[in-house]
Design an enzyme around this catalytic site. Structure first.
Site, short mmCIF file in Angstrom:
data_model
loop_
_atom_site.label_atom_id
_atom_site.label_comp_id
_atom_site.label_asym_id
_atom_site.label_seq_id
_atom_site.Cartn_x
_atom_site.Cartn_y
_atom_site.Cartn_z
N PRO A 136 -0.37 18.97 12.89
CA PRO A 136 0.12 19.93 11.90
C PRO A 136 1.47 19.54 11.29
O PRO A 136 1.70 19.77 10.10
CB PRO A 136 0.22 21.24 12.69
CG PRO A 136 -0.82 21.11 13.75
CD PRO A 136 -0.82 19.66 14.12
N CYS A 240 -7.44 1.21 13.45
CA CYS A 240 -8.62 1.97 13.06
C CYS A 240 -8.48 2.46 11.62
O CYS A 240 -9.45 2.45 10.85
CB CYS A 240 -8.83 3.15 14.00
SG CYS A 240 -9.10 2.70 15.73
N GLU A 365 -5.47 9.04 5.07
CA GLU A 365 -5.45 7.67 5.60
C GLU A 365 -4.39 6.83 4.90
O GLU A 365 -4.62 5.68 4.52
CB GLU A 365 -6.84 7.05 5.51
CG GLU A 365 -7.83 7.79 6.41
CD GLU A 365 -9.19 7.18 6.48
OE1 GLU A 365 -9.28 5.94 6.41
OE2 GLU A 365 -10.18 7.93 6.61
N THR A 367 -0.82 7.96 2.43
CA THR A 367 -0.52 8.37 1.07
C THR A 367 -0.17 7.15 0.22
O THR A 367 0.12 6.06 0.75
CB THR A 367 0.67 9.35 1.05
OG1 THR A 367 1.85 8.64 1.50
CG2 THR A 367 0.43 10.56 1.95
N PHE A 385 10.69 2.67 5.96
CA PHE A 385 9.96 3.88 6.32
C PHE A 385 10.89 5.00 6.77
O PHE A 385 10.51 6.17 6.75
CB PHE A 385 8.94 3.58 7.44
CG PHE A 385 7.72 2.88 6.94
CD1 PHE A 385 6.64 3.60 6.46
CD2 PHE A 385 7.65 1.50 6.91
CE1 PHE A 385 5.51 2.97 5.99
CE2 PHE A 385 6.52 0.85 6.45
CZ PHE A 385 5.45 1.59 5.98
#
Length: 386
Positions: A136, A240, A365, A367, A385
């Site tokens: 969340p 993944c 997956e 932005t 980042f």
């Protein structure tokens, strides 16, 4: 060959790739197109039924080998994603999350027992999986996840929650990522385990032909063999995501193609000021620009697919593909909407549905901003980042 294939791109595919594409296209025409507008409007989709049909065609985990998986090439898988998303992004998401996230995580990082237990029924669609990474309060920053796993004797106890999880309301197993004392670890969690609860997320304005849920983990006790033994550290779930993003690079082109072909048909038959819309210079300029961008996107996807099949595809290259193709697909959908005018927002046409879906594809997956930073780091050697 489609009306938008200006460059004879079909000639770059082999016979098997074209055959796989045709089979998936027929499935979408027969099983998805007649119903998808209603699924979207109602916010309901027969996910389990579709999963079994996709499984019968070998589309679930189709690029994986063994355990009932088809072992197809990355390009063949990409073409399947393109055709599925030409039907609807939510339908492609069902296949992508099943095969490239849940199944891939077990296939790459799971024990032999976990693979034997889960992969064969997932390949047939009898079991559905989901991938629990997003939380969340932690989407683009999975390193800050608060879901915790701690040892309790031979067992594990999981506490936390996951949000915006595709397939969760209909899934049998979730690959859950949690922070343990030794770092991020992955677990194969049957969703009927005591302490697990799933709430479907309703009132979505996008991906309405897809089931999305929130997973709560309240003292979930798991045996030691629920741990994915090969998954240690954040690189495991990120790998993944890279796998799944490759399918998105192709899939977004499907939504864009469906918009463009619909618009070509509309513009050549809709008359205004005494002539078809397609006979106006401004309309032709829009159509030409969109077709050129679609061709470029396909060439990019095909190049990345060939790199993947050669074992040479790097994560930042996938970021280039997702950033460009989703961004351009969304721009195509929006431009097509302008040519259809008021009909562009009608459910009788797929344009607004694709545009709304692509707003989610733009974000999930990774932005656009995250992929820009991945590319920026590759270009500069500097991490921006944080």
């Amino acid at each position: 060959m489609t009306p938008v294939d200006l460059l004879d791109l079909d000639s770059l595919l082999d016979d098997e790739e074209r055959q796989i594409r045709s089979v998936v296209r027929r499935l979408v025409d027969d099983r998805v197109r007649p119903h998808v507008a209603e699924w979207y409007e109602q916010g309901q989709v027969p996910a389990r039924e579709l999963a079994r049909e996709f499984g019968r065609l070998g589309l679930l985990g189709m690029h994986l080998t063994g355990y009932g998986c088809a072992g197809s090439t990355a390009v063949a898988y990409g073409l399947a994603c393109l055709e599925l998303e030409a039907g609807d992004s939510g339908v492609r998401s069902l296949v992508s999350v099943q095969g490239s996230l849940a199944m891939y995580a077990i296939w790459r990082y799971g024990s032999e027992e976990q693979k034997q237990r889960w992969l064969p029924p997932m390949a047939t669609g009898e079991a559905i999986g989901c991938f629990g990474l997003t939380e969340p309060d932690h989407g683009s920053d999975p390193a800050s996840m608060v879901t915790r796993a701690r040892r309790d004797g031979d067992d594990w106890l999981l506490h936390g929650g996951k949000m915006w999880i595709t397939n969760a309301p209909v899934a049998d197993v979730a690959v859950i990522w949690a922070r343990a004392e030794e770092g991020v670890r992955g677990f194969a969690v049957p969703l009927d385990t005591p302490g697990v609860s799933v709430r479907e997320i309703r009132r979505k304005m996008s991906l309405r032909a897809s089931v999305t849920g929130e997973i709560s983990l309240d003292g979930v006790r798991l045996p030691a063999d629920a741990l994915l033994p090969g998954a240690a550290g954040l690189k495991a779930p990120l790998s993944c995501l890279t796998e799944a993003r490759h399918g998105i690079v192709w899939g977004a082109l499907g939504a864009a193609r469906d918009c463009l072909e619909t618009t070509l048909g509309y513009a050549t038959t809709r008359t205004q000021f005494g002539r078809p819309l397609a006979g106006f210079q401004l309309t032709q300029a829009k159509l030409a620009d969109m077709a050129v961008e679609w061709q470029k996107g396909f060439l990019l996807a095909l190049h990345l697919g060939r790199l993947a099949d050669a074992g040479k595809l790097r994560p930042e290259q996938v970021s280039v593909g997702k950033l460009n193709n989703v961004r351009e697909a969304l721009a195509i959908a929006r431009q097509c909407r302008t040519i259809l005018g008021a009909n562009g927002v009608s459910g009788e046409y797929p344009i607004m549905r694709h545009a709304n879906n692509l707003e989610s594809v733009l974000t999930y997956e990774g932005t656009s901003e995250i992929h820009q930073l991945v590319i920026g780091q590759r270009l500069t050697g500097l991490n921006a980042f944080a």
